[in-house]
Design an enzyme around this catalytic site. Structure first.
Site, PDB file in Angstrom:
ATOM      1  N   ASP A 346       0.832  -1.193   0.000  1.00 16.57           N
ATOM      2  CA  ASP A 346       0.000   0.000   0.000  1.00 16.57           C
ATOM      3  C   ASP A 346       0.875   1.255   0.000  1.00 16.57           C
ATOM      4  O   ASP A 346       1.876   1.331   0.721  1.00 16.57           O
ATOM      5  CB  ASP A 346      -0.897  -0.029   1.243  1.00 16.57           C
ATOM      6  N   GLU A 382       1.645  -0.415  -5.024  1.00 13.76           N
ATOM      7  CA  GLU A 382       0.714   0.665  -5.342  1.00 13.76           C
ATOM      8  C   GLU A 382       1.597   1.887  -5.524  1.00 13.76           C
ATOM      9  O   GLU A 382       2.086   2.455  -4.539  1.00 13.76           O
ATOM     10  CB  GLU A 382      -0.289   0.880  -4.211  1.00 13.76           C
TER      11      GLU A 382
END
Length: 717
Positions: A346, A382
């Site tokens: 993330d 990401e």
């Protein structure tokens, strides 16, 4: 029962609570503490049974060994040291702290002002003396033994990978065949109905939204909402306790073992860029109390404040060697002890920041690439954060793959009928070479997606013009506003047969585009059964019917279409290539890719720059550099976002006649038939053709011209 540290204390290399078979060794990192106390609790975690200073300090590692202490022991830490917020130090021994290396977390975090190191109602320079232990979660000593029954990681090649992003609770809470007692749990996630659905669909990997321990956010609880997605990690080594039906973390291992037995890899979505403690005004739960100045990046101008590139209040300081070690130890633990196959990071740009700026050669990437255990697992970034210079799509080093939001946006725009999208669509279909074709990276560097947990579902993309996040309690201000969506005439669900037919057709086109494109496809759980979130594109706090998958579409023909389209992709190596197709020509004249106008001529500058053109036609074969390049039959694909269009089928690589093998506009998209030439490709549809025979390669174009035709599409993207 009395507890004491053994005089025969010894230093083990592991941090955390490690059961040795005869006792338990405790070790924790803090560079600025003056004393670390180990606190032992009753089995229910309610009564503190003992508090003992860790007796040994070597460097910045505090440790102690208790003979006879067994798995199941509940524990936490307290840290004493300077309470000097202006210089970044926030030690407060009144606050019980979760071990950063805890393998299991028990209890519920009960929000109370005592959880804060300062006094609520005063500024963060104040000091709170209340004991937080009654409201705090605790760690549990673990026995590492588990019968893996020969289980090993799958390590499937990227060219054979198809990812299914899902949520443990969202996947299982309403599935009609999952037993009630297992819904919302790891065991429900690996139950026979779920695995049967995934294997029939044809996915090769599940990517689980965060399953490391995370608490509920206080402000969400006060609004009677829940931290559903879980992007607020507090325990990097512990499975989320609410996903277990018992008090045994072996349930997580059982899930992984069952997925592996079904040929499905398990990828974890991990959040190492920040923690659940928030800004300097957040609670003191673990890292802040152990050593705020070491675990977090603090403002270089004012260490009282945290430096935030994540939008959550804090940023983990992976530039600190011991914090970096914690992250790497966590990753190794999930791979080694829990048999995880890969990770999706993330806001991964934060992990690549050094001196506040992103560095693709930074220490985090270097540490993972040199690690023999981690370098071989699937690593997905990401590739952005909210800080300056954080958008880094295409900027990560091998072996990382990256979420490609450009694919999502451009495919949505193309099928919505936006002007001037043909060259962008060409770029996405061939793996987004402008972003990824550098540094010897392959076309599998791009993780292609139509939708993800963050944003509209596929159904909502064709059902809503605007977001509808009112249930989140922020007056619809949260979530992205630019979704490139189109409601096709009515906002939300409708009984209009024509609109529903148009929505089905567009969903077919978008899903087919995903599965016909170079790169690694990722499907959002529920898209295959028409799941809608009612237009909520930020369901992070909706642990209810909004966030859960609606399984009423199990009999929908779209599910069958997805199953067959995935099977088609698996059968066509032309669609799953490691190398980028650059327009190379084989020695015998065969070509690997060519772009065509509807009339059969090659694409030229005028066509690539025609804002009104809505048709993209491409011939794709094996890379001439591939080991089996002699098998260059290839596919001819027509993506038509406009009206009915007559298309001339090309003569290429000796192919004279074609058969249609896919038509998203047909009642049965997979009926094979022999078309006329030219062939009618109907409005808003994709048609795919495979050769029936071959003779000699075409002689009407030079190698330079073929490469130039290909690069028109890339140059203008």
């Amino acid at each position: 029962m009395s507890f004491s540290f053994s005089e025969l204390d010894f230093m083990k290399p592991e941090l955390g609570a490690e059961y040795t078979g005869t006792g338990t060794h405790f070790a924790v990192y803090s560079a600025h503490a003056e004393q670390i106390d180990l606190c032992l609790f009753s089995d229910d975690g309610k009564k503190e049974m003992a508090r003992m200073p860790l007796p040994k300090r070597e460097g910045d590692i505090w440790s102690g060994y208790i003979a006879g202490l067994k798995p199941g022991t509940v524990y936490g830490y307290r840290a004493s040291g300077p309470y000097d917020p202006k210089n970044g130090h926030r030690f407060n021994p009144n606050k019980l702290l979760l071990d950063p290396y805890a393998k299991q977390v028990v209890g519920d975090l009960t929000w109370d002002d005592a959880l804060y190191g300062y006094t609520i109602g005063k500024d963060d320079l104040s000091f709170d003396e209340r004991d937080s232990a009654p409201f705090m979660v605790k760690g549990v000593v673990q026995d590492p033994d588990f019968d893996w029954d020969g289980d090993e990681a799958i390590r499937r090649p990227w060219t054979e990978t198809l990812i299914y992003e899902t949520h443990v609770r969202g996947m299982t809470m309403t599935h009609p065949k999952v037993p009630d007692r297992l819904r919302g749990t790891f065991l429900g996630m690996c139950s026979d109905p779920i695995i049967d659905h995934l294997t029939k669909l044809g996915v090769s990997a599940v990517e689980l939204l965060p399953i490391q321990f995370f608490p509920n956010d206080r402000y969400l609880e006060e609004k009677h909402l829940t931290n559903y997605w879980g992007y607020q990690t507090l325990g990097f080594f512990a499975p989320q306790s609410r996903y277990m039906s018992s008090d045994r973390i072996t349930e997580f291992k059982t899930m992984v073992r069952k997925f592996h037995a079904s040929g499905i890899e398990v990828i974890m979505d991990v959040v190492y860029n920040h923690t659940a403690e928030g800004s300097e005004k957040g609670p003191t739960l673990s890292f802040r109390g152990l050593d705020n100045a070491s675990y977090y990046i603090l403002s270089p101008d004012d260490p009282r404040h945290t430096f935030d590139t994540t939008g959550t209040g804090n940023t983990l300081n992976v530039a600190n060697p011991m914090v970096m070690r914690m992250v790497l130890d966590s990753l190794r633990y999930w791979v080694g002890a829990m048999h995880i196959d890969g990770f999706r990071f993330d806001l991964a740009s934060t992990l690549g920041r050094q001196d506040m700026e992103f560095d693709r050669q930074g220490i985090f990437f270097s540490a993972i690439r040199q690690d023999p255990m981690l370098a071989g697992v699937k690593l997905i970034a990401e590739p952005w954060d909210v800080g300056e210079g954080g958008y880094q799509v295409g900027g990560f080093p091998h072996p990382f793959r990256e979420w490609n939001d450009k694919f999502r946006d451009d495919v949505r725009r193309f099928w919505k009928g936006d002007a001037g999208q043909v060259s962008e669509m060409a770029e996405r279909v061939t793996g987004s070479a402008l972003q990824f074709n550098h540094s010897d990276r392959g076309s599998t560097s791009s993780i292609n997606l139509l939708s993800a947990h963050d944003g509209f579902t596929l159904m909502d993309t064709v059902s809503f013009n605007g977001k509808h996040n009112e249930a989140n309690g922020e007056d619809n201000r949260d979530g992205h506003s630019d979704n490139h969506s189109d409601n096709m005439g009515v906002e939300g669900a409708t009984g209009d047969a024509d609109i529903n037919d148009a929505r089905r057709r567009r969903r077919r086109n978008m899903m087919a585009t995903l599965l016909l494109s170079q790169g690694v496809p990722m499907i959002l759980a529920g898209d295959e059964v028409g799941n809608s979130q009612g237009g909520n594109n930020n369901a992070y706090c909706q642990d209810n019917e909004i966030g859960w998958i609606d399984w009423s579409g199990l009999d929908d023909p779209f599910l069958t279409f997805c199953q067959k389209m995935i099977a088609f992709r698996k059968a066509q190596p032309e669609l799953r290539q490691e190398r980028f197709l650059t327009g190379e020509t084989a020695e015998d004249g065969r070509i690997e890719i060519a772009w065509y106008k509807p009339d059969g001529d090659f694409m030229d500058d005028g066509a690539w720059n025609d804002n009104e053109l809505r048709v993209l036609s491409v011939y794709v074969s094996r890379s001439v550099l591939a080991s089996d390049a002699e098998k260059m039959d290839g596919l001819f694909m027509v993506f038509n976002a406009g009206g009915d269009c007559e298309v001339t089928l090309p003569g290429v690589n000796g192919i004279k006649t074609w058969q249609r093998v896919v038509d998203t506009g047909a009642d049965d998209p997979f009926t094979v038939f022999d078309p006329e030439n030219p062939v009618m490709v109907y409005r808003e549809s994709i048609a795919v053709f495979a050769p029936k025979g071959a003779s000699v390669p075409p002689k009407n174009a030079t190698r330079t011209e073929r490469q130039r035709w290909f690069h028109f599409g890339r140059r203008n993207s």
